[in-house]
Scaffold this motif. Sequence first.
Motif, PDB file in Angstrom:
ATOM      1  N   ARG A 102       4.505 -35.678 -56.069  1.00 44.62           N
ATOM      2  CA  ARG A 102       3.260 -36.046 -56.735  1.00 44.62           C
ATOM      3  C   ARG A 102       2.037 -35.834 -55.845  1.00 44.62           C
ATOM      4  NH1 ARG A 102       4.505 -38.521 -61.449  1.00 44.62           N
ATOM      5  NH2 ARG A 102       6.649 -39.254 -61.648  1.00 44.62           N
ATOM      6  N   TYR A 103       2.219 -35.219 -54.695  1.00 43.13           N
ATOM      7  CA  TYR A 103       1.069 -34.951 -53.834  1.00 43.13           C
ATOM      8  C   TYR A 103       0.184 -33.894 -54.486  1.00 43.13           C
ATOM      9  CZ  TYR A 103      -1.404 -35.030 -49.386  1.00 43.13           C
ATOM     10  OH  TYR A 103      -2.356 -35.226 -48.412  1.00 43.13           O
ATOM     11  N   ASP A 104      -1.094 -33.916 -54.150  1.00 43.70           N
ATOM     12  CA  ASP A 104      -2.028 -32.931 -54.697  1.00 43.70           C
ATOM     13  C   ASP A 104      -1.521 -31.518 -54.404  1.00 43.70           C
ATOM     14  OD1 ASP A 104      -4.828 -32.248 -55.744  1.00 43.70           O
ATOM     15  OD2 ASP A 104      -4.766 -31.204 -53.825  1.00 43.70           O
ATOM     16  N   ARG A 105      -1.505 -30.680 -55.426  1.00 48.67           N
ATOM     17  CA  ARG A 105      -0.901 -29.357 -55.281  1.00 48.67           C
ATOM     18  C   ARG A 105      -1.659 -28.465 -54.312  1.00 48.67           C
ATOM     19  NH1 ARG A 105      -0.118 -25.980 -59.926  1.00 48.67           N
ATOM     20  NH2 ARG A 105      -2.033 -26.809 -60.810  1.00 48.67           N
ATOM     21  N   SER A 106      -2.946 -28.700 -54.141  1.00 45.62           N
ATOM     22  CA  SER A 106      -3.704 -27.859 -53.226  1.00 45.62           C
ATOM     23  C   SER A 106      -3.524 -28.270 -51.770  1.00 45.62           C
ATOM     24  CB  SER A 106      -5.187 -27.890 -53.583  1.00 45.62           C
ATOM     25  OG  SER A 106      -5.714 -29.199 -53.434  1.00 45.62           O
ATOM     26  N   SER A 143      -1.670 -23.422 -51.873  1.00 40.72           N
ATOM     27  CA  SER A 143      -3.039 -22.944 -51.657  1.00 40.72           C
ATOM     28  C   SER A 143      -3.095 -21.754 -50.710  1.00 40.72           C
ATOM     29  CB  SER A 143      -3.907 -24.072 -51.093  1.00 40.72           C
ATOM     30  OG  SER A 143      -3.437 -24.452 -49.812  1.00 40.72           O
ATOM     31  N   PRO A 190      -4.660 -24.678 -56.014  1.00 37.86           N
ATOM     32  CA  PRO A 190      -3.220 -24.569 -55.774  1.00 37.86           C
ATOM     33  C   PRO A 190      -2.736 -23.119 -55.937  1.00 37.86           C
ATOM     34  CG  PRO A 190      -3.617 -25.494 -57.931  1.00 37.86           C
ATOM     35  CD  PRO A 190      -4.953 -25.359 -57.292  1.00 37.86           C
ATOM     36  N   TYR A 241       3.231 -30.709 -57.889  1.00 36.93           N
ATOM     37  CA  TYR A 241       3.666 -30.032 -56.670  1.00 36.93           C
ATOM     38  C   TYR A 241       5.177 -29.818 -56.672  1.00 36.93           C
ATOM     39  CZ  TYR A 241       4.116 -28.886 -51.718  1.00 36.93           C
ATOM     40  OH  TYR A 241       4.415 -28.266 -50.523  1.00 36.93           O
TER      41      TYR A 241
END
Length: 933
Positions: A102-106, A143, A190, A241
Motif C-alpha cells: 500500500r505504499y505510494d507507487r511513485s 518511477s 509511478p 504498488y
Amino acid sequence: MTVTDGPVPPDDLEPDSEFLPGIVRAVLPADRWQVTPRAFWCHVVPEDEPQLPAQGWKLHVSATPLAAPLVLHRCAEVLVAQRARFKFARTLGNATALVSGRYDRSGGGKFITVYPQDDEQFRHLAEQLHLATEGLPGPGILSDRVHRPGSLVHYRYGAFSRSVRLSTDGSWEAVLTTPDGGLEKDGRQPRYSPPSWARCPLPAPVPVPVAAAGSGSGSAAPSAVLLNDRYVVRRAVRHAYKGGVFIGTDQETGAEVIIKEARRHVGATLSGTDASTLLRHEARMHTALAPLGIAPRALDRFEQGGNQYLVQERIVGRTLYAWVAGRTDHAPGPLVHLARQLVDVVSAVHGTGLVLRDLNPNNLMVTAEGRLWLIDLEMLARPGERVRKAFTPGYGAPEVVSGPVDGPAPAAESDLFSLGATLFHLASGTDLRLAADSPAERDDAEHRDDAGRRAELVSGVLGAGPGLRWFEPLVLGLLAESAEDRWPLSRVREYLASAPDATAGADWAEVSPTEPVPAGVEARMVTDGLSLLLTTMTPAAERLWPATGFAAGTDALSVQHGAGGVLAVLSAACAAGETGSGGRAGSGGGAGSDGRAGELRAAVSRAAGWIADRLDDDGEVPLPGLYFGRSGTAWALLDAARLLGDDTLESRALALARRIPMRWPNPDVCHGAAGAGLAQLHFWQVTGEDEFRKRALEAAEGLVAAARPGRSGVSWPIPADFDSALAGQDQLGFGHGVAGVGTFLLLAGLAAERGDLVELARRAGDTLVAAARTDGTTAWWPMSDTSANSPLQPPHWCSGSSGVGTFLIRLWQATGTDRYRELAEQGAVEVYRRRWRAAPAACHGLAGNADFLLDLAAALGEQRYRHWAEELVACAYARRVFRDGLLLVPDESLTKVTADYNTGLSGVLALLLRLRHGGPRMWLPNWPTPPAR
C-alpha cells in the motif's frame, strides 16, 4: 483499508534503531563523514563533499527487509569508496514500509538513494552498485528505469535538494530548473518520465519481452496488453504498488474475468512472505470455497514478467460499502435479505475450518439481483496458523487489534465481531471507528471503556429510527468485548428469522430525534477545543499547527489545512467573549476570566503575526482560492486586524487582497475565481473601499465568460489543459462547481445591483433543479451532471445536498422562487437522515451540514432546523475523544485530532461558536438586503 502488509511500527521489527546505521558506520573511515539519522531516513555525507548540483540523475537501490542489511553493506562499500552522498531507510521497519503493497507507487522500493556528483560518477556507480547487489532480492521501482533487467539498481532524473513551489491546487510540489531558467514540476509519477530536455547518460536497457499489466501509470491499461497468451486486459479497477486489479476478456471463452496482479518482492516481510505469497494463498482459498457458491471461482494462475497473476470469474455488482452508500430507499426487506446471506457466508467459511480475519463491507459484493458474494480472500486462514495481523479499522475484534503483528490466526469468534460491525454498517451506513483516548487511562468522570463507547455509538445510531432500532440487540450481541460473550451464529439466525414480524409495523423512513448535548457539555467542547489550539501552536515550526498526510504538504497559510482557517476561528471566539480555557469571559469569572480572554487575544496576535511574517509581498502572484489559496488567508488577517485594532496588520491584509488575481482558469470556490470574488466582497463590506467592489465584479465578469452550456443548464468546467489535478472536472457542488459559483454571482449581483449577474445565478439554480434526484421528501445531487448515471454524492458541503442547499436557499431569498426553497429543504432532510454517517468535519461532515441547517433556520424562521443542527452536534459528540483531559472531536478520518478548519477541529468550533453566539456563517459575505418582492 486493511491493516496488514503496510508500515509496521519500528519497535516491532527493530528495537535497536542503530542497527542499519551501524552497518554503514562499520564501513566508514574514522573521520571526514557525517551520519545523520532522522525520523525515517539516515543521511550519509562526506565532510569535504563539493557542492552538489540542485538536480540531476539519481540512483535508487531496492531491497526486501531480509536482504536490506546485506544490500546496505555492499552498497555502502561502493559509495564510501567513491565518496558519494546517499541516504537509506533508517530501520528495518522503515525498509518494510517502503516495500509495503500500500505504499505510494511513485516512491515504493527506494531503500537507498544516491546523489552522484556528475554523469561520469552516475554511470560508474550504477554499474558498481549493480555488480555489488546482483542476485539479491528487491522489488522494482515504478518511477524509475531499471539499470539492467532484474537489477536492484534504478534511476530517474530529479531534484537533489528541496526546491518547491505552490501548485495551482495549493500543495507544495518539487520543481526542476529547465535549461532556459524556467521551472518545471518534478513529476514523480509511478512510471519512468524524465523531462524531455534531460538526456540520460546511460543507454536504455534491452526491454523485457512482455510487460506486466500493472506497471503503468494508473490509467486504464491499454487494450493491446495480452496476459498468458489468453487474457486481454480491458481496463483497470484499481492500481496499487503490490499490483493492479483489471477487468479482462478470456479469448478462449469470451467471458469477462477479473485479473489480480502481485508484483515480485512487494509486500515482503522479515518472515519471507510477499504479495505473491498472498496471491497464491488466495487462489487456494477460492478453490476451497468454490463448491460452496459463496465466492468467485479461480480460473487460472500464472507468472509473467516475474509477477504472479490470478484470474477469477467476474461478479458484476457493487461492494456492500458502495451499495449502502448509494441506497435511497428505506425498505427493510433488502437489509434483512442481505443480513441473512451474510450469516450464511460466515457460517459456510467456518464450516471449512477457516476464519475470515478481515470481514468488512469492502470485501463483499452485491449483485443487481441482491445476491451477496465474498471477495478478496487473501486473509483467510486456519485458527492458530501463523499469519501477519490483518483487520480493517472499526471492524477488527479487540483481540485482533491488540494482538501481535505476527502470530497465530484468531479463533472464529473474531469474525463474529466483524460480522456485527458489518451488520451495523449495512443497517446504518456508519463505521465503528473511534479515536483512541490519550493517555490510554480512561476519563474518570465518564468511566469510558471501548465496549461502552461502541455501545453508546451503536445505540445512538440505531435509535435514529424505529426500523433501525430492531438491529440494536443483534449488533451489540455480536460486538461484545469478550469473544465468549458474542452471539453464536445460531442465535443470530434465530433473531434474523423474526425480522418480518418484528419490523412489520415500523416506518423505516421515519427518523427519531437525537438528544442534543447539554449546554454545559457544548460549552466544554468549545473551551477544550480552543485550549487545544492554544497549546498546540508551534510558532518555531514550518506549520503553526501540526499536520500529517496530505495536509502536511499544503500551504501552511491557507484556510483548508493551514493557519488561516484556525486564525479565523480564534478571532471569532475572541470577539464572542470565549476564553479558551474553562469558562466564558464576562460570565462572572472575575480577573481569572479576563486573564484567559487575554490569553486568547494574545494567541490571535501571535497567529496573525506568524502568517504576516511569511507573506511574500513581492513574490509570485498568490493563488486565488478561498480555501486552498490566499483569499481566505487575507480574509482571516483582515478580521484579526480589526479585532486587534492593528493598522499595520490590516495594511498587510489589504495589500494581499489587492494582489490576488480575479481572472483564473479554475472557476471554483476552493481553488479559484469564485472564492477570490467572495473574499473581495467581504473586503468591500468591511472597509467600504470601492476598489474591492470593482475587483469582485472583475471576478464575476470572468465567470460570466467562463460559463458553458451543460447537460442540465449552465456549468463552469475546469479547463482540461489547466495544470491542476482537477483539470477537466465539471461539478455541481459548492466547493468545486455550480452551487459555489452561483452563490458568488448571486451575492455580487445583489451587492452591486447587477441584475445580469443575478440572472446568471438563477440559471445556475435552474441547473441544480434539473439535476436534482428527489423522491418528494429528500433530495440528492451527483458530483457531476455530465451523465445520467453519475453516482449520488453524500449530502455534504463540498459536493452534495448541504452545499447545494446553501446556494438554493439564498437564491430563494433573492427571487422568491419556491422550487429553490423546496429543494433546499429536501436537501436538509437528507442531511438530517444521514447525520450518523458523517464525520464531524466541515468539508465532508457534520459541521458544514449543520451550518447549512442554521442557514435554513435563519432564512425561514423555522426552529426545527436549528434543533436538527444541535442533533448533528450530538452525533459529533458521540465520537468524542479525550486528549490530556480535553474533550475533543476527531477529524474526518475519525482516528486523529487535528486543528485544520475544513477537515478537523476548527470547523467544528466555528459551528459551535455560531450556535452559542449567533451571527453569519463563516467564509460567506454578509447577506445583502434582497430586493423587495
